[in-house]
Write a protein that holds these residues in place. Structure first.
Motif, short mmCIF file in Angstrom:
data_model
loop_
_atom_site.label_atom_id
_atom_site.label_comp_id
_atom_site.label_asym_id
_atom_site.label_seq_id
_atom_site.Cartn_x
_atom_site.Cartn_y
_atom_site.Cartn_z
N ARG A 1 102.15 -20.80 23.34
CA ARG A 1 102.56 -20.74 21.95
C ARG A 1 101.38 -20.75 21.00
N ARG A 2 100.17 -20.96 21.50
CA ARG A 2 99.02 -20.94 20.58
C ARG A 2 98.28 -19.63 20.62
N ASN A 3 98.54 -18.83 21.63
CA ASN A 3 97.79 -17.58 21.81
C ASN A 3 98.66 -16.41 21.37
N ILE A 4 98.27 -15.81 20.24
CA ILE A 4 99.18 -14.82 19.64
C ILE A 4 99.23 -13.55 20.48
N ILE A 5 98.15 -13.25 21.21
CA ILE A 5 98.17 -12.03 22.02
C ILE A 5 99.13 -12.19 23.20
N VAL B 1 90.52 -20.36 27.15
CA VAL B 1 90.87 -21.59 27.86
C VAL B 1 91.27 -22.67 26.86
N LYS B 2 90.54 -22.68 25.71
CA LYS B 2 90.84 -23.69 24.70
C LYS B 2 92.27 -23.50 24.15
N LEU B 3 92.70 -22.25 24.10
CA LEU B 3 94.04 -21.98 23.56
C LEU B 3 95.13 -22.51 24.48
N ARG B 4 94.78 -22.76 25.74
CA ARG B 4 95.81 -23.20 26.67
C ARG B 4 95.93 -24.72 26.71
#
Lengths: 104, 210
Positions: free
Chosen positions: A29-33, B81-84
């Motif tokens: 949910r944080r990665n828009i791609i 990786v930080k986004l995960r």
């Protein structure tokens, strides 16, 4: 043509695909791609539904709908990725949580 | 029988590819999983007598959309990786909701009374593309044109959104070059013998800045 595969089996496949896409949205949910990619999966499940129903009901209208869904998906993705590029240029990341400039 | 086996193979591959998209650590792997999913979905479409749509899926998704994803992924510099981090925070609630949704969908699918078998292409046309074209250019002509308009709007919108005029690079201004006259850049002087050309003889026109 199919021996024992019925519409139900294909609807099951598309249901699983839809839920997988939704799970992907929750997980990434944080990665828009990644969210955009999961959206494509959801649209694909809708397309599989339409094409399968079209096949088993002998009606070509489902193909027409799939055609237009493909068109709109391509347009949506072009705009979406343009916005992602712009967002990255302005903010330096693509995290959804960082899009809070309008927050009161 | 062969069609059944092919369907099972395509369905398994679609689910596996979708799982790769959902769980990929590296989004590049996710895009490749997306390509895999769509190739198998194209196979499924062809199995379901939608040859034209299957090939269209390969062209549009593998040829255009996946390349667009790869292009954007390569141009942005992100620590994925930080986004995960904290990705499992919403998983318990999400899993419950998703399982409930899946159960509902499967109930609906198994309760569906639709079980006919037919040939969607009809007797008149021999291929899916011909049948689709016969329908698309008559009954659905206006929506077809609208689809073209949607694509045009998307193209213009994407260009307008991402285009920028950079101010830190030097550019050739052809109009200014053409308008330049000899008097602007050259002075004829008659220096005295032994005097030489001094700075007083030479007053170059300053080239105005942009």
């Amino acid at each position: 043509m199919f021996y024992s595969i019925t519409l139900t089996h294909i609807l099951t496949l598309s249901s699983v695909l839809l839920v997988l896409g939704l799970v992907g949205i929750v997980l990434n949910r944080r990665n828009i791609i990644a969210i955009l990619m999961c959206l494509e999966l959801i649209l694909l499940s809708a397309n599989i539904n339409l094409v399968a129903t079209s096949h088993f009901r002998a009606d070509l209208a489902g193909h027409i709908f799939t055609f237009f869904i493909l068109t709109v998906a391509a347009a949506e993705l072009a705009i979406g990725l343009a916005i992602v590029t712009l967002f990255f240029r302005n903010r330096g990341d693509i995290e959804i949580d960082s899009a809070d400039r309008m927050r009161g | 029988m062969l069609a059944d086996i092919l369907f099972l193979a395509f369905a398994t591959a679609i689910i596996l590819g979708a799982g790769t998209v959902v769980l990929a650590r590296n989004p590049m792997v996710g895009v490749l999983g997306l390509v895999f999913t769509f190739l198998n979905a194209a196979g499924l479409f062809i199995l379901l007598q939608a040859e034209f749509l299957g090939l269209l899926l390969i062209m549009v998704y593998v040829g255009a959309i996946a390349v667009m994803f790869l292009f954007v992924l390569m141009t942005i510099d992100i620590d994925f990786v930080k986004l995960r981090e904290g990705m499992a925070a919403y998983l318990p609630l999400g899993a419950v909701v998703m399982l409930a949704l899946l159960a509902e969908l499967l109930l609906a699918a198994y309760a569906a009374p639709i079980s006919g078998v037919g040939n969607p292409i009809g007797e008149g046309a021999d291929t899916s593309a011909a049948a689709l074209g016969a329908l698309l250019f008559t009954d659905y002509n206006l929506p077809f044109q609208m689809a073209g308009l949607v694509l045009l709007t998307a193209m213009v919108g994407a260009i307008v959104l991402t285009h920028r005029r950079r101010s830190d690079v030097k550019r050739q201004n052809i109009a200014k070059q053409v308008l330049r006259k000899p008097e602007d850049s050259m002075t004829l002087t008659q220096p005295k013998v032994g005097g030489g050309v001094t700075a007083s003889h030479w007053e170059p026109q300053t080239v105005e800045e942009k």
